[in-house]
Each structure stands twice: as structure tokens, then as C-alpha cells.
Design an enzyme around this catalytic site. Structure first.
Site, short mmCIF file in Angstrom:
data_model
loop_
_atom_site.label_atom_id
_atom_site.label_comp_id
_atom_site.label_asym_id
_atom_site.label_seq_id
_atom_site.Cartn_x
_atom_site.Cartn_y
_atom_site.Cartn_z
N HIS A 190 -10.93 9.58 7.11
CA HIS A 190 -10.70 8.16 7.39
C HIS A 190 -10.17 7.89 8.80
O HIS A 190 -10.65 6.97 9.46
CB HIS A 190 -9.69 7.65 6.36
CG HIS A 190 -9.43 6.18 6.41
ND1 HIS A 190 -10.43 5.24 6.29
CD2 HIS A 190 -8.28 5.47 6.54
CE1 HIS A 190 -9.91 4.02 6.35
NE2 HIS A 190 -8.62 4.13 6.52
N HIS B 197 -8.78 9.47 3.31
CA HIS B 197 -8.42 8.35 2.42
C HIS B 197 -8.71 8.77 0.98
O HIS B 197 -9.78 9.32 0.71
CB HIS B 197 -9.23 7.10 2.80
CG HIS B 197 -8.69 5.84 2.22
ND1 HIS B 197 -8.79 5.54 0.88
CD2 HIS B 197 -8.01 4.81 2.79
CE1 HIS B 197 -8.21 4.37 0.66
NE2 HIS B 197 -7.73 3.91 1.80
N GLU C 188 0.86 -1.19 0.00
CA GLU C 188 0.00 0.00 0.00
C GLU C 188 0.89 1.23 0.00
O GLU C 188 2.12 1.12 0.15
CB GLU C 188 -0.93 -0.01 1.22
CG GLU C 188 -1.97 -1.12 1.17
CD GLU C 188 -2.96 -1.04 2.31
OE1 GLU C 188 -3.54 0.02 2.53
OE2 GLU C 188 -3.14 -2.06 2.98
N ARG D 114 -0.69 8.69 9.18
CA ARG D 114 -0.47 7.26 9.45
C ARG D 114 -0.12 6.50 8.18
O ARG D 114 -0.76 6.68 7.14
CB ARG D 114 -1.73 6.66 10.08
CG ARG D 114 -1.64 5.16 10.27
CD ARG D 114 -2.80 4.61 11.04
NE ARG D 114 -4.07 4.74 10.37
CZ ARG D 114 -4.49 3.97 9.37
NH1 ARG D 114 -3.71 3.00 8.89
NH2 ARG D 114 -5.68 4.16 8.84
N ARG E 128 -0.80 8.42 1.80
CA ARG E 128 -2.14 8.83 1.40
C ARG E 128 -2.44 10.31 1.57
O ARG E 128 -3.30 10.84 0.87
CB ARG E 128 -3.22 7.95 2.04
CG ARG E 128 -3.27 7.80 3.48
CD ARG E 128 -4.47 6.93 3.85
NE ARG E 128 -4.27 5.53 3.56
CZ ARG E 128 -4.60 4.54 4.39
NH1 ARG E 128 -5.12 4.82 5.57
NH2 ARG E 128 -4.43 3.30 4.06
C1 SIN Z 1 -7.15 0.58 3.10
O1 SIN Z 1 -7.41 -0.61 2.96
O2 SIN Z 1 -6.83 1.31 2.18
C2 SIN Z 1 -7.25 1.16 4.47
C3 SIN Z 1 -6.23 0.57 5.34
C4 SIN Z 1 -5.82 1.58 6.38
O3 SIN Z 1 -6.60 2.41 6.78
O4 SIN Z 1 -4.65 1.56 6.74
#
Ligand code: SIN
Length: 486
Positions: A332, A225, A114, A368, A272
Site C-alpha cells: 500500500h 494494507h 481507523e 504510517r 495496520r
Molecule cells: C484506508 O482508507 O484504509 C487507507 C487510508 C490510508 O492509507 O491511510
């Protein structure tokens, strides 16, 4: 039911942090977990991406670096070290307890990637059902009592001791007493018009903390997010996991252009805050809409790997992979929260803890890193339990009157929606002094009106967030001031 019961430990909240803390408290202790609604209505249940785990001890320092870099180095490096190192034990514990993690055909654990992670190090369960599966697993193995539909409306505090909680249940209002109290109530999603959070996440405990003159910290650090499908009537908007981008999903404009590389060389896989800001900036400048392009997947692969996202989007008549999915950033996660020390104890208190998203121990800094939140709940939930066990304590008996303030008043819902509009429009991804000042003015007016306690608590938290955002003049991590160079 007796109206005054005393427990060894009361845990407020049944998400990952509260449940993992409960798991590490021995059966001999009387532990009560309080859950505001149904147990699954928590952010843990809706978490999709997975749990970030260092790929062996050799990866701990790189994982630390990724976490610090995503957090704009506002993080506490001690807490980041505890989190990243602790991930190795957590993996062992999860496997030992029978938690099922997705594996390849040879039986090896699958790791996804990610934003902000240098390498794939995120384990997952049931494809995009990690939070759901983890929550179900922890509920199934819970050995302590859980009360559902039990909403905490006050903490019973005198000087530096917490004596209990005042809780609203279907049977009425009760004071419950305990030697130790752990707040694990989640973040502040309900303050925003667009968010990915469970409907129960409304910052009540943060407001109670403020009422008792205890500290909230880094409250301006709010994470949005980047890829959320907001075209649904529900308060909780549909998250489309960052893992989708980690495995080939692309963010494009209406002409199919991948514009994010102009903002960061990592494109869709930058941390993000950068991606969310890039999207907002591009939409504003170019007056274009933004989409998630899933053409890298076949329908079958996507459905198998991301079954929950597939189902949610299909109910909205989105066809995968052929449709370009309209997306928007949405609130988020809160990096800030109730200020705690290195043991998770609320600053200035002897026997009151906070853990998980509601707490601020400095681990996330200004933003985060993806998939560090379930891990945070696991590592620090366990640490809080260990601290409680290592310091047995018996609070003297004290009796407190029940909370007398009216919890909800007519007109609160309308004001709550105005609050959510204000926070989204003026305290969102891009902030300005004038926007923040006007938001603060609006909140002050609402605080003067004839409102119920629960809305007042939300407003206190909103005010604190805005004040913190006003105080931090420079942009840092998720806190972006458009006027920071003025
Ligand atoms: C996601 O699956 O993109 C969210 C995971 C997160 O909040 O770290």
C-alpha cells in the site's frame, strides 16, 4: 515548442503533495507541474479513508503519541509535531477554500476512526471519496500549468545543483530547466504483484536518485494494507478502507471467528502492520481463508457511507452486506524514500526537493498511521513551497544532452512481472535472510540483462529495498524478520 524552456519551479507529480505545493506558489512564478499520465492516475485519487486532523489543540499530543506508537518510534518527533500541529491550519485552509467535508444533520464535521488512532479524528469527503474529491478540488483550483503524459526520465544534476529534467512526451524528449525542482512522484507500488496503487506509481524517480548517488532512506519500511480485494484482473487491487472496520466491519475466518484479538487487544483496529501480519500468520498457521464481515451494516447505510467501495465490489458481483468478502493484505505505502532535510530538501542538494510518499523526512517511522498520508502531502507540500519562496535563487544556464538510453526494450514486461512476483513472495510482510538473499540474486541477474532504462530504474530501487531489509536484522514496525531471533 521551444526545446529548452526555463521555469522558476518544476514539480514532478500531480498528487496531493505536488498540487498543494503548487497551490502555495504565487501566480507570478512560472511553475510547471508534470504528470506522467492522466492527472487522476495517482495514489491521492484512490485514497479512501480521509484526512487525519487533531481534534483541536488539546488533541495534538495524543495524536502525536498515536503516530509515534504506530511508527514504532522510528519517527522524527519534530516532523510528527509539525504534521500533527499543522493539521489544524490545514483544516482551516480546506474549509476556507471550499473543500466539502462530510457533516452530520446538525452541520457538524463527521470524524471516523481507523487503526492505531485512540479517538475518531479522520475527516472525510463524499463518504469514501476523500482522495478523489480532494484531488478534483486541487486540480480545479490549480493556477499553474500542468502537462499530462509527461514522464520524467532523468534529472539534470551537476554537483549539488539540479538544473532541470529530461521529459518524455508524445512530442518526443525534451530538457526543461528550472531554478527549483520538486519531486512529488509517489511511492513504489509497481514493484509488487499485489498493490493498491495507481499504475503510474513505479519508483522511477527513486531509481534516478540512486543513479545520481543521492540517498534513499528506510526503504525496508513498506506498508501492506490488511483489507484488499485482490480478485480482479487489474494491477491495482481494490482497497477496502480501514474506516469500514472503524465503523463496524470485522475480520473473520471461514467459520466466522474474529481471530485478531489473539494478536493485539485492539483487534481489527490495531495499527495496520500488526493487522496485516496477524492475517498472514493466521492464514499460514491455520490454513484458513480470511474475510471481511459487513453484517454490522445495512446495504443502504454501507452504500451511502462507502459509495466507491460499494460500486467496486458490486462490479465483482459481491453482495453487501450478506457476502463475506475474501481479503488479503497487499502493498500500500512506502514509509521510506528520498532522504530529505527538515525543509524537504534532498540531502546534499541546494535546489532539489522531495515531498509526499516519495520522500523520507522521518514522519512515519517504521509504519504510517492510517490517514496520515493526505495530511503529509498537504502539510509538507505547503512547507516546501514556503521554503522555495523564502529563498529566491537563479540557477546559471547549463545545457545538458538528452537522455540517450532506450527507455523500454522487448522483454521488459516479462521481467517486470518476474520482479513483481519476487518482491511479493520474498520482500513482503514476512522476511527471511534466505528469501532476501535469493531475491537479491534474482534482481542482480535481471540488472545484467539487456533491458530498457525504466525497468533498470525499478530494479535499482528493488535492490536498494532488499539491501536495506538485509541490513536491518531485527523486526521493527512494518519490517518483520521471521528469523530475527536466530
Ligand atoms: C484506508 O482508507 O484504509 C487507507 C487510508 C490510508 O492509507 O491511510
Amino acid at each position: 515548442m521551444s526545446k529548452e524552456i526555463k521555469y522558476d519551479v518544476i514539480i514532478i507529480g500531480a498528487g496531493v503533495a505536488g498540487l498543494y505545493c503548487a497551490k502555495h506558489l504565487p501566480k507570478e512564478l512560472s511553475v510547471l507541474v508534470l504528470c506522467k499520465a492522466q492527472p487522476w492516475e495517482c495514489n491521492t485519487f484512490y485514497a479512501q479513508g480521509g484526512i487525519s486532523i487533531a481534534k483541536g489543540s488539546d488533541d495534538v499530543s495524543l495524536y502525536m503519541q498515536d503516530t509515534l506508537l504506530a511508527g514504532a518510534r522510528l519517527n522524527s518527533s519534530d516532523r510528527v509535531s509539525e504534521l500533527t500541529r499543522g493539521s489544524l491550519d490545514i483544516l482551516d485552509e480546506l474549509l476556507e477554500s471550499g473543500f466539502e467535508i462530510d457533516r452530520d444533520e446538525e452541520g457538524k464535521l463527521l470524524y471516523t476512526q481507523e487503526g492505531g488512532h485512540t479517538i475518531p479524528r479522520i475527516i472525510h469527503s463524499g463518504g469514501d471519496g476523500t482522495g478523489r474529491n480532494l484531488h478534483t478540488h486541487l486540480i480545479k483550483t490549480l493556477k499553474h500549468t500542468l502537462w499530462k503524459n509527461a514522464e520524467v526520465v532523468d534529472l539534470l544534476i551537476e554537483e549539488d545543483m539540479a538544473y532541470g529534467v529530461c521529459v518524455q512526451t508524445k512530442l518526443g524528449l525534451f530538457n526543461l530547466y528550472a531554478d527549483h525542482i520538486v519531486i512529488a512522484s509517489g511511492g513504489v507500488g509497481g514493484l509488487f504483484k499485489y498493490h493498491t496503487n495507481a499504475y503510474t506509481i513505479s519508483s522511477d524517480m527513486h531509481g534516478i536518485i540512486l543513479e545520481h548517488h543521492l540517498a534513499l532512506h528506510d526503504m525496508e519500511m513498506l506498508q501492506f494494507h490488511p483489507t484488499v480485494y485482490i480478485d480482479t484482473p487489474h494491477a491495482r487491487k481494490y482497497l477496502i478502507s480501514e474506516a469500514v472496520r472503524g465503523e463496524g466491519g470485522m475480520i473473520v475466518d471461514e467459520n466466522g471467528k474474529r481471530f485478531l484479538f489473539a494478536y493485539d487487544e485492539r483487534g481489527e483496529l490495531a495499527p495496520r502492520d500488526i493487522v496485516a501480519r496477524g492475517i498472514m500468520d493466521y492464514c499460514m498457521r491455520e490454513k484458513k481463508s480470511v474475510f471481511l464481515d459487513l453484517s454490522a451494516f445495512s446495504e443502504q447505510t454501507f452504500r451511502q457511507r462507502f459509495p466507491n467501495i460499494y460500486r467496486d465490489l458490486s462490479t465483482c458481483k459481491v453482495r453487501i452486506p450478506e457476502d463475506k468478502i475474501p481479503i488479503s493484505p497487499a502493498f500500500h505505502y512506502s514509509m521510506g524514500g528520498i532522504l530529505v532535510d527538515d525543509k524537504g530538501k534532498v540531502q546534499g542538494m541546494k535546489n532539489l526537493y522531495a515531498v509526499g510518499e516519495c520522500a523520507c523526512n522521518g514522519v512515519h517511522g517504521a509504519n504510517r498511521l492510517a490517514s496520515n498520508s493526505l495530511l503529509e502531502g498537504l502539510v509538507f507540500g505547503k512547507a516546501v513551497a514556503n521554503d522555495i519562496i523564502s529563498k529566491p535563487l537563479s540557477t546559471p544556464t547549463r545545457h545538458f544532452p538528452l537522455c540517450e538510453e532506450i527507455l523500454e526494450k522487448e522483454g521488459d514486461i516479462k521481467l517486470k512481472n518476474i520482479l513483481r512476483e519476487i518482491m511479493w513472495a520474498k520482500v513482503g510482510i514476512m522476511r527471511t535472510q534466505s528469501g532476501l538473499d535469493s531475491a537479491l540474486g534474482g534482481i542482480e541477474v535481471m540488472l545484467e540483462s539487456n533491458i530498457g532504462r525504466m525497468l533498470r530504474l525499478r530494479l535499482l530501487v528493488a535492490r536498494k529495498i532488499i539491501q536495506a531489509a538485509i541490513e536491518r536484522k531485527e523486526s521493527l514496525g512494518a519490517h518483520h524478520r521471521l528469523d530475527s531471533n536466530l
